[in-house]
Motif scaffolding. Sequence first.
Motif, mmCIF file in Angstrom:
data_model
loop_
_atom_site.group_PDB
_atom_site.id
_atom_site.type_symbol
_atom_site.label_atom_id
_atom_site.label_comp_id
_atom_site.label_asym_id
_atom_site.label_seq_id
_atom_site.Cartn_x
_atom_site.Cartn_y
_atom_site.Cartn_z
ATOM 1 N N ASP A 45 -3.346 -3.145 -1.848
ATOM 2 C CA ASP A 45 -4.001 -1.900 -2.262
ATOM 3 C C ASP A 45 -3.380 -1.492 -3.594
ATOM 4 O O ASP A 45 -2.153 -1.324 -3.689
ATOM 5 C CB ASP A 45 -3.764 -0.840 -1.172
ATOM 6 C CG ASP A 45 -4.485 0.470 -1.428
ATOM 7 O OD1 ASP A 45 -4.641 0.853 -2.608
ATOM 8 O OD2 ASP A 45 -4.864 1.126 -0.442
ATOM 9 N N THR A 75 -7.043 7.326 -3.845
ATOM 10 C CA THR A 75 -6.059 8.224 -3.235
ATOM 11 C C THR A 75 -4.674 7.935 -3.805
ATOM 12 O O THR A 75 -3.797 7.388 -3.135
ATOM 13 C CB THR A 75 -6.038 8.047 -1.692
ATOM 14 O OG1 THR A 75 -5.996 6.657 -1.381
ATOM 15 C CG2 THR A 75 -7.263 8.651 -1.035
ATOM 16 N N ASP A 86 0.862 -1.190 0.000
ATOM 17 C CA ASP A 86 0.000 0.000 0.000
ATOM 18 C C ASP A 86 0.897 1.239 0.000
ATOM 19 O O ASP A 86 2.006 1.214 0.547
ATOM 20 C CB ASP A 86 -0.849 -0.023 1.288
ATOM 21 C CG ASP A 86 -2.110 0.836 1.231
ATOM 22 O OD1 ASP A 86 -2.103 1.876 0.556
ATOM 23 O OD2 ASP A 86 -3.086 0.451 1.895
ATOM 24 N N ALA A 87 0.413 2.326 -0.599
ATOM 25 C CA ALA A 87 1.101 3.619 -0.429
ATOM 26 C C ALA A 87 0.810 4.209 0.943
ATOM 27 O O ALA A 87 1.481 5.153 1.363
ATOM 28 C CB ALA A 87 0.654 4.596 -1.511
ATOM 29 N N HIS A 88 -0.191 3.647 1.627
ATOM 30 C CA HIS A 88 -0.646 4.202 2.910
ATOM 31 C C HIS A 88 -0.649 3.120 3.983
ATOM 32 O O HIS A 88 -0.828 1.943 3.678
ATOM 33 C CB HIS A 88 -2.068 4.756 2.763
ATOM 34 C CG HIS A 88 -2.249 5.612 1.545
ATOM 35 N ND1 HIS A 88 -2.752 5.121 0.360
ATOM 36 C CD2 HIS A 88 -1.949 6.922 1.325
ATOM 37 C CE1 HIS A 88 -2.771 6.095 -0.548
ATOM 38 N NE2 HIS A 88 -2.286 7.194 0.004
ATOM 39 N N ASP A 121 -3.038 1.120 -5.023
ATOM 40 C CA ASP A 121 -2.236 2.353 -5.054
ATOM 41 C C ASP A 121 -0.781 2.124 -4.631
ATOM 42 O O ASP A 121 0.021 3.063 -4.641
ATOM 43 C CB ASP A 121 -2.903 3.493 -4.274
ATOM 44 C CG ASP A 121 -2.936 3.293 -2.768
ATOM 45 O OD1 ASP A 121 -2.036 2.644 -2.200
ATOM 46 O OD2 ASP A 121 -3.887 3.830 -2.141
#
Length: 318
Positions: free
Chosen positions: A238, A252, A147-149, A240
């Motif tokens: 995710d 996002t 994930d980027a987050h 992203d």
Amino acid sequence: MNNYKPTDPIKSPRFSGIKTFMRLPHLKTTEGVDFVIIGVPSDAGASFRTGQREGPAAIRKVSALLRGHNPILNISPFDHVSGIDYGDLPVVPGYIEDTYKRIEEELSLIVDTDVIPILLGGDHAVTLPELRAIKKKHGPVALVHFDAHSDTIDDYFGKPYNHGTPFKRAVEENLLLVDNSIQVGLRGSIYSEDHLKIPKDLGFEVITADEIRKIGLVELVKRIKNRVGDAKVFFTFDIDFVDPAYAPGTGTPEVGGFTSGEALNLIRELKDLNYVGFDIVEVLPSFDPAEITALLAANIVYEFISIIAHKKSKEISE
Ligand code: MN
Ligand code: MN
């Protein structure tokens, strides 16, 4: 054993037929089944753009392109595993707590039968009730989280359930073997400096995108394998994690991410982990020109299926 597999694309053109994942049979059974594809069409937890509810349908549609042999893992997955497309779990648009309850209840019935679920999100908030269902069957599991987050904020708008909070909740609810869990690929601007510390304070190992650039992908794979060991694993991906140049259709996006080729390669390199479930989340078709992102998600799912098949073929030959 039943051997549920995709409709033969040499006999029936890939653009034809009802769009299940890879044109697998749409059945609500787990008998004679090794893995199930399950849609989770919820975007009740999205904080910015919405429309992830359309993710499962978009991934299924473009998945018709996939063919039956994976040349890199050198495996024809459906020679080894039987799989179906179960359809979608029930959701209640706009009511995330009811959605959570229904996802957990129905997914619990499925995972109770020993099949491996591959879930198509939905925004990332759906992973929390998935992990609740997984825990009932397997106990707490290791999380491999691309994930980027970090998705470990305590609350959003004063509310506990959102796509920015599932892994904070998962730790609080003892759904995870935190000491075996790892978050990979974090990047981009964050709300404040102390947000860097949250996942580490919760006990996760965290490897940011910037660190991955320094250590390289080979070392990254080693670190993930060391962290997870023999534990049962849930892999949450995710979309992203991948750069918006390759995966623009998401809620996002963060620049400075990985290529689609790097993502697929990483999944293959992690083929020997002890998986009990997978999900791919945050595909947002209305921002997805030319189905680029959905196509990547479908290929990621194909790698998941291939590694389930790889593992089963090894078990039989041992
Ligand atoms: Mn996420
Ligand atoms: Mn994300």
